[in-house]
Design an enzyme around this catalytic site. Structure first.
Site, PDB file in Angstrom:
ATOM      1  N   ASP A 101      13.910  31.860 -22.577  1.00 41.98           N
ATOM      2  CA  ASP A 101      14.344  33.039 -23.332  1.00 41.98           C
ATOM      3  C   ASP A 101      13.605  34.285 -22.855  1.00 41.98           C
ATOM      4  O   ASP A 101      13.848  35.386 -23.336  1.00 41.98           O
ATOM      5  CB  ASP A 101      14.162  32.828 -24.846  1.00 41.98           C
ATOM      6  CG  ASP A 101      12.835  32.192 -25.205  1.00 41.98           C
ATOM      7  OD1 ASP A 101      11.959  32.051 -24.324  1.00 41.98           O
ATOM      8  OD2 ASP A 101      12.653  31.835 -26.393  1.00 41.98           O
ATOM      9  N   GLY A 145      27.284  28.779 -34.476  1.00 42.91           N
ATOM     10  CA  GLY A 145      26.609  30.074 -34.623  1.00 42.91           C
ATOM     11  C   GLY A 145      25.118  30.000 -34.393  1.00 42.91           C
ATOM     12  O   GLY A 145      24.449  31.029 -34.320  1.00 42.91           O
ATOM     13  N   HIS A 189       6.944  25.621 -32.132  1.00 37.72           N
ATOM     14  CA  HIS A 189       6.681  26.256 -33.443  1.00 37.72           C
ATOM     15  C   HIS A 189       6.437  25.248 -34.573  1.00 37.72           C
ATOM     16  O   HIS A 189       5.950  25.646 -35.635  1.00 37.72           O
ATOM     17  CB  HIS A 189       7.858  27.143 -33.869  1.00 37.72           C
ATOM     18  CG  HIS A 189       8.122  28.292 -32.953  1.00 37.72           C
ATOM     19  ND1 HIS A 189       7.180  29.244 -32.676  1.00 37.72           N
ATOM     20  CD2 HIS A 189       9.239  28.635 -32.239  1.00 37.72           C
ATOM     21  CE1 HIS A 189       7.697  30.149 -31.835  1.00 37.72           C
ATOM     22  NE2 HIS A 189       8.943  29.792 -31.557  1.00 37.72           N
ATOM     23  N   GLY A 205      11.212  27.924 -36.595  1.00 46.55           N
ATOM     24  CA  GLY A 205      11.803  28.475 -35.372  1.00 46.55           C
ATOM     25  C   GLY A 205      12.510  27.465 -34.494  1.00 46.55           C
ATOM     26  O   GLY A 205      12.185  27.347 -33.301  1.00 46.55           O
TER      27      GLY A 205
HETATM   28  F1  V1D Z   1      20.259  34.402 -34.516  1.00 42.59           F
HETATM   29  C1  V1D Z   1      20.279  33.305 -35.249  1.00 42.59           C
HETATM   30  C2  V1D Z   1      21.471  32.745 -35.650  1.00 42.59           C
HETATM   31  C3  V1D Z   1      21.467  31.614 -36.419  1.00 42.59           C
HETATM   32  C4  V1D Z   1      20.266  31.047 -36.756  1.00 42.59           C
HETATM   33  C5  V1D Z   1      19.068  31.596 -36.328  1.00 42.59           C
HETATM   34  C6  V1D Z   1      19.063  32.726 -35.552  1.00 42.59           C
HETATM   35  C7  V1D Z   1      17.794  33.309 -35.105  1.00 42.59           C
HETATM   36  C8  V1D Z   1      17.545  34.168 -34.046  1.00 42.59           C
HETATM   37  N1  V1D Z   1      16.216  34.404 -34.037  1.00 42.59           N
HETATM   38  N2  V1D Z   1      16.617  33.024 -35.655  1.00 42.59           N
HETATM   39  C9  V1D Z   1      15.688  33.685 -35.012  1.00 42.59           C
HETATM   40  C10 V1D Z   1      14.240  33.580 -35.319  1.00 42.59           C
HETATM   41  N3  V1D Z   1      14.071  33.583 -36.745  1.00 42.59           N
HETATM   42  C11 V1D Z   1      13.795  34.687 -37.460  1.00 42.59           C
HETATM   43  C12 V1D Z   1      13.768  34.459 -38.929  1.00 42.59           C
HETATM   44  C13 V1D Z   1      14.108  35.557 -39.819  1.00 42.59           C
HETATM   45  N4  V1D Z   1      13.108  35.041 -40.747  1.00 42.59           N
HETATM   46  C14 V1D Z   1      12.417  35.771 -41.627  1.00 42.59           C
HETATM   47  C15 V1D Z   1      12.503  34.334 -39.596  1.00 42.59           C
HETATM   48  O1  V1D Z   1      13.629  35.771 -36.925  1.00 42.59           O
HETATM   49  C16 V1D Z   1      13.627  32.301 -34.785  1.00 42.59           C
HETATM   50  C17 V1D Z   1      13.454  32.322 -33.307  1.00 42.59           C
HETATM   51  C18 V1D Z   1      12.971  30.954 -32.820  1.00 42.59           C
HETATM   52  C19 V1D Z   1      12.635  30.961 -31.366  1.00 42.59           C
HETATM   53  C20 V1D Z   1      12.370  29.555 -30.916  1.00 42.59           C
HETATM   54  C21 V1D Z   1      11.794  29.412 -29.521  1.00 42.59           C
HETATM   55  O2  V1D Z   1      12.573  30.104 -28.566  1.00 42.59           O
HETATM   56  O3  V1D Z   1      10.505  29.944 -29.424  1.00 42.59           O
HETATM   57  C22 V1D Z   1      11.773  27.942 -29.175  1.00 42.59           C
HETATM   58  N5  V1D Z   1      10.898  27.404 -28.426  1.00 42.59           N
HETATM   59  O4  V1D Z   1      11.132  26.074 -28.339  1.00 42.59           O
HETATM   60  C23 V1D Z   1      12.190  25.792 -29.010  1.00 42.59           C
HETATM   61  C24 V1D Z   1      12.616  26.950 -29.558  1.00 42.59           C
END
Ligand code: V1D
Ligand code: CA
Length: 457
Positions: A269, A31, A145, A153
């Site tokens: 992305d 997931g 990040h 992240g």
């Molecule tokens: F959709 C998910 C399912 C399982 C686990 C995580 C996610 C998910 C999607 N988007 N997590 C996120 C982002 N996290 C949040 C959290 C909610 N909290 C309050 C924070 O929105 C994190 C997105 C990370 C993106 C990483 C990147 O693409 O920038 C990257 N760059 O290099 C490596 C990764």
């Protein structure tokens, strides 16, 4: 800035490529959108399109604890080394402190994963320092990040910061450009106070979009004032709009900052149809950014980053490998083991969508002018007042920091990895006898091709 004085202008840059066949076996868990397997898919395209013939292929040395603590805190790295799924129940307060959880899960082989992708980026920077390479590729890197003392992240160890610190041993000014759809907050934060690194990130903002930082007014502080640049954007960015800001901003940055080396975070992305991002860029539009940066002929470290529709990530990074090596690449994916990912058309390029671009021309122009204004405050190619005191820089050798003499020795004595190897070593060796014996080890599962109910992510 005058363009392309070195090998890159002759059309024959020396290109190094770092890849570890184990990378695709690391698994963030069911997931989770981050799938290191996408790097294996990329590599398979690189090999089967014959692009490897134009690359110096290396297996990276694993980064050591001493390598990582050039930026990260000792406690955090020790924690990453020790935490496992078996002992995490007894370490709940530490998990919270170091921000491990849903975005940054504990998984089997986590520390080795960090060592692998970080090893590629640091070694790549060292190759540039030695003058051996004009362009280095490490598609497994780009985890922008991660912070000094915590994960964030999907990122644990910030290989980009570590690679830039390595480059600063030899290069006075390093430019960091981030085209991942997310803000490159970890890299920006690490260099916020210095004028030796300029960071430039293009990213989506608004609502709950992660990480919520990177506004035009965040420009750096103290000696680093106007050396952190941010271009926040709304959903739906397309090729034309991106080109209209990327090229002029990069041109102006090159003119004013005149970097000696460039690090690029190429998160895919930002592509149309990404599972996490919501932009509408094509692979050609994404690659045009790399080509533009390459056209200046400054040594370049090219790293991966995010990208969550894995079949498009591999398409994009393979296409970019072809563009950087100046090789033609067919739109028909060559037959290979992971062919199913590219069904039903088996094409390299995929159409964009008809989604609305929420960014208006006027907004883009205003933000661009704001960055131009910051750049106009800089003296051209600052040098006399340049700070040289970052830890680990040869320019200020007294500031070299090592964990212990033992680890310093370890650095000197690492002879076996990073040697250019026979290509055969770089074909995925899941099928090799040695690896088959390994499949019951944690974190070394064979990746099944996508099924009907899995869109291949
Ligand atoms: F959709 C998910 C399912 C399982 C686990 C995580 C996610 C998910 C999607 N988007 N997590 C996120 C982002 N996290 C949040 C959290 C909610 N909290 C309050 C924070 O929105 C994190 C997105 C990370 C993106 C990483 C990147 O693409 O920038 C990257 N760059 O290099 C490596 C990764
Ligand atoms: Ca970005």
């Amino acid at each position: 800035m005058a363009k392309a004085s070195q090998a890159a202008s002759s059309g024959r840059p020396r290109i190094d490529y770092f890849y570890d066949a184990q990378i695709g076996n690391f698994n963030y868990g069911e997931g989770h959108p981050m799938r290191p397997h996408r790097v294996r898919l990329t590599h398979q395209l690189v090999v089967n399109y014959g692009l490897y013939k134009h690359l110096n292929v290396f297996r990276p040395k694993l980064a050591t604890r001493a390598d990582m603590t050039a930026f990260h805190s000792d406690e955090y790295i020790r924690f990453l080394q020790e935490i496992t799924q078996d002992n995490m129940q007894e370490a709940l307060s530490h998990l919270e402190r170091f921000n491990l959880g849903a975005d940054c899960p504990v998984f089997d082989g986590l520390y080795e994963y960090c060592q692998t992708y970080t090893g590629g980026s640091i070694s790549g920077a060292a190759r540039i320092n030695q003058g051996c390479s004009d362009i280095v590729l490490n598609w497994s890197g780009g985890l922008h990040h991660a912070k000094k003392g915590e994960a964030s992240g999907f990122c644990y160890v910030n290989d980009i910061v570590l690679a830039i610190l390595e480059l600063l041993k030899v290069h006075v000014r390093v430019l960091y450009i981030d085209i991942d759809i997310h803000h490159g907050d970890g890299v920006e934060e690490a260099f916020y106070l210095t004028n030796r690194v300029m960071t430039l990130s293009f990213h989506q903002v608004g609502g709950a979009f992660f990480p919520g930082t990177g506004h035009t007014n965040d420009l750096g502080a103290k000696a680093g004032k106007n050396y952190s640049l941010n271009f926040p954007l709304l959903a739906g960015m397309d090729d034309a709009a991106y080109e209209s800001i990327f090229k002029p901003v990069v041109d102006k940055v090159m003119e004013h900052f005149q970097p000696n080396a460039i690090v690029l975070c190429c998160g895919a992305d930002s592509l149309s149809g990404d599972r996490v991002g919501c932009w509408n860029m094509s692979i050609r539009g994404h690659a045009a950014c790399l080509e533009h940066v390459k056209s200046f002929g400054v040594p370049m470290l090219v790293l991966g980053g995010g990208g969550y529709t894995v079949r498009n990530v591999s398409r994009c990074w393979a296409y970019e490998t072809a563009r950087l090596t100046n090789q033609p690449i067919s739109d028909t994916v060559p037959w290979h083991e992971y062919m199913d990912y590219y069904s039903p058309d088996y094409k390299l390029h995929v159409p964009v969508s008809n989604m609305e671009n929420e960014n208006t021309r006027e907004q883009l122009e205003m933000k661009k002018q704001k960055l131009f204004e910051a750049l106009s405050q800089l003296e051209h190619a600052p040098s006399t007042t340049m700070q040289t005191g970052q830890p680990g820089t040869r320019i200020n050798p007294d500031a070299l920091q090592h964990d212990s003499e033992e680890e310093e020795e370890e650095w000197d004595l690492r002879p076996h990895r990073n040697r250019r190897a026979h290509l055969a070593e770089y074909f995925d060796d899941d099928d090799a006898e040695g690896d088959l014996l390994d499949t019951d080890k944690p974190g070394r599962e064979y990746e099944e091709p996508p099924s009907d109910d899995d869109d291949g992510l």
